[in-house]
Scaffold this active site. Structure first.
Site, short mmCIF file in Angstrom:
data_model
loop_
_atom_site.label_atom_id
_atom_site.label_comp_id
_atom_site.label_asym_id
_atom_site.label_seq_id
_atom_site.Cartn_x
_atom_site.Cartn_y
_atom_site.Cartn_z
N HIS A 73 0.88 -1.31 0.19
CA HIS A 73 0.17 0.08 0.10
C HIS A 73 0.84 1.27 -0.10
O HIS A 73 0.39 2.26 0.45
CB HIS A 73 -1.01 -0.03 1.32
N GLY A 109 -6.74 -14.26 -8.27
CA GLY A 109 -7.57 -13.93 -7.10
C GLY A 109 -6.77 -14.31 -5.85
O GLY A 109 -7.40 -14.20 -4.76
N GLY A 136 -3.82 -12.60 -5.15
CA GLY A 136 -2.72 -11.67 -4.94
C GLY A 136 -1.41 -11.79 -5.40
O GLY A 136 -0.42 -11.15 -5.30
N LEU A 137 -1.30 -12.38 -6.70
CA LEU A 137 -0.03 -12.50 -7.43
C LEU A 137 -0.11 -11.98 -8.74
O LEU A 137 0.99 -12.00 -9.51
CB LEU A 137 0.28 -14.20 -7.60
N SER A 138 -1.05 -10.82 -8.77
CA SER A 138 -1.06 -9.96 -9.95
C SER A 138 -1.43 -10.58 -11.28
O SER A 138 -0.43 -10.73 -12.09
CB SER A 138 0.22 -9.13 -9.86
N SER A 139 -2.35 -11.65 -11.38
CA SER A 139 -2.53 -12.32 -12.75
C SER A 139 -2.96 -11.37 -13.64
O SER A 139 -2.65 -11.42 -14.80
CB SER A 139 -3.62 -13.42 -12.47
N GLU A 157 -5.49 -1.37 -16.92
CA GLU A 157 -6.21 -1.84 -15.65
C GLU A 157 -7.06 -0.85 -14.89
O GLU A 157 -8.52 -1.22 -14.82
CB GLU A 157 -5.03 -2.35 -14.65
N ASP A 211 2.32 -3.50 -9.70
CA ASP A 211 2.11 -4.87 -10.20
C ASP A 211 2.61 -5.07 -11.73
O ASP A 211 3.37 -5.77 -12.04
CB ASP A 211 0.54 -5.37 -10.25
N TYR A 248 -9.69 -1.05 -0.60
CA TYR A 248 -8.77 -0.29 -1.20
C TYR A 248 -8.87 1.01 -1.45
O TYR A 248 -8.18 2.03 -1.13
CB TYR A 248 -8.36 -1.33 -2.46
P1 NG1 Z 1 -2.99 -6.66 -5.55
O1 NG1 Z 1 -2.66 -7.58 -4.51
O2 NG1 Z 1 -2.52 -7.55 -6.93
O3 NG1 Z 1 -4.55 -6.71 -5.57
C1 NG1 Z 1 -3.18 -4.29 -4.99
C2 NG1 Z 1 -2.83 -3.20 -6.21
C3 NG1 Z 1 -1.32 -2.78 -6.20
C4 NG1 Z 1 -0.84 -2.34 -4.64
C5 NG1 Z 1 -1.09 -3.32 -3.77
C6 NG1 Z 1 -0.84 -3.14 -2.23
C7 NG1 Z 1 -4.38 -3.80 -8.09
C8 NG1 Z 1 -4.54 -4.57 -9.38
N1 NG1 Z 1 -3.06 -3.58 -7.30
O4 NG1 Z 1 -2.44 -5.26 -5.45
O5 NG1 Z 1 -1.12 -1.65 -7.01
O6 NG1 Z 1 -1.49 -1.17 -4.29
O7 NG1 Z 1 -2.65 -3.77 -3.74
O8 NG1 Z 1 0.26 -2.78 -2.10
O9 NG1 Z 1 -5.09 -3.36 -7.40
#
Ligand code: NG1
Length: 362
Positions: free
Chosen positions: A28, A112, A114-117, A150, A162, A211
């Site tokens: 974050h 889903g 948290g590995l940024s697919s 995105e 990401d 978020y």
């Molecule tokens: P993930 O975990 O991929 O949802 C999200 C944001 C990042 C970053 C992190 C927190 C998206 C696609 N990416 O990551 O930019 O802010 O949370 O560090 O929402």
């Protein structure tokens, strides 16, 4: 199942791929213009691409079990096609002519967790377009276009981490990223260590709304402090006069940035582990994006032999945890932690190192 030969009527003109990412420190912080330290995942998204030869775009993914077809003047429906369409439209907006395309997508990245697919899909698509159409696009600009895809086409108001990680990171080093300047460089992993990534099995339900709420709280905190972004606050004491919850949110961001800057200088494996633990506690207590399952999974990981530190990775509210371990001990530590965590019927599973039975599956 349609294979690439059926789909393209022969071999595709180009193939490209891109990894997901695991963030080790700096959570974050990207939308606060701060710092982070992700690594690339061994899992990748593969994009095969050809000119379509008609006036329609055709996307197909056996992994997502989805087919998308639309005329060149119209739009893809929301879903995996919107990420690809976003990349195409934004490349067109750069003044590059893009003919209708056939795009075939496979991935072994879990969606889903948290590995940024999504970043991997965007970066692989842009790499394939760059190879097919031969235009100039450096890897940082590519990451920026992927992030815009995105935000504007998948409607996720994300930071740049990401896409920068997917475009520029590798699996063996960490990538230091400055989200304001996009300065970046590789940093060696602490010596004699390896990573474990474990999915909690809990879907990230609240992630999107929370978020946006956290982003707004951080923007409010920086307005009150009279800075452009929380990255500009370097003295942690400066946030203590803020009202709650802005104070706690800002405290997390300021201290998290300091943790990344310390780790990026090169610290011992033990210190890196401590910084990861401190990051998790700060995400739990000050940023309030953890959930009891992630806390518990991290505790089980920390208790396993050879683990130096553990934290949630990604946005929080579910998804995965990452732990730093002594080399050679990751697989066993993850199995030990999961045996304890899964006792209550949970569905935790190892994502990295990629379990042997999943290797080569695409
Ligand atoms: P993930 O975990 O991929 O949802 C999200 C944001 C990042 C970053 C992190 C927190 C998206 C696609 N990416 O990551 O930019 O802010 O949370 O560090 O929402």
């Amino acid at each position: 199942m349609v294979n690439t030969d059926n789909f393209f009527g022969g071999a595709p003109e180009v193939n490209a791929s891109a990894p997901g990412r695991v963030n080790l420190l700096g959570e974050h912080t990207d939308y606060n213009d701060g710092f982070m330290l992700p690594v690339a995942t061994p899992q990748r998204t593969l994009v095969a691409m050809s000119r379509s030869g008609d006036d329609h775009f055709h996307f197909y993914s056996p992994t997502f079990d989805s087919t998308v077809t639309f005329a060149s003047g119209s739009s893809a429906p929301q879903g995996f096609g919107s990420y690809i369409e976003g990349c195409i439209r934004l490349v067109q907006a750069e003044g590059i002519e893009v003919p209708p395309l056939r795009v075939y997508v496979t991935t072994d990245l879990p969606v889903g967790s948290g590995l940024s697919s999504s970043a991997a899909l965007e970066v692989a698509t842009l790499r394939a377009m760059r190879a097919l159409l031969g235009f100039e696009l450096d890897d940082v600009k590519l990451a920026r276009i992927a992030q815009r895809a995105e935000i504007e086409y998948a409607h996720v108001n994300c930071g740049i981490m990401d896409q920068m990680a997917s475009s520029l990171a590798d699996e063996t080093n960490m990538l230091f990223i400055d989200a304001r300047t996009l300065e970046h460089h590789l940093v060696k992993m602490p010596p004699d260590t390896e990573l474990i990534v474990v999915d909690s099995g809990i879907a990230r339900k609240l992630a999107a709304s929370k978020y946006n709420e956290r982003r707004a709280e951080c923007e409010d905190a920086s307005r009150r402090l009279g800075v452009q972004a929380l990255r500009d606050v370097t003295d942690p004491a400066a946030v203590e006069g803020l009202p709650s919850p802005q104070r706690e949110r800002a405290r997390h961001v300021v201290l998290e940035n300091l943790r990344v800057l310390e780790a990026a200088q090169g610290v011992s494996a033990e210190r890196f582990g401590e910084l990861m633990n401190a990051s998790h506690f700060s995400l739990r207590d000050d940023y309030e994006v953890s959930i009891p399952e992630l806390d518990e999974l991290c505790e089980h990981l920390r208790a396993a032999p050879g683990v130096l530190g553990a934290r949630l990775t990604g946005a929080g509210f579910g998804g995965a945890c990452v732990a730093l371990c002594r080399a050679g001990q990751a697989q066993e530590a993850a199995a030990t932690a999961l045996a304890a965590y899964n006792r209550q019927g949970r569905q935790g599973r190892i994502l990295v190192p990629v379990p042997t039975e999943q290797k080569g599956q695409q």
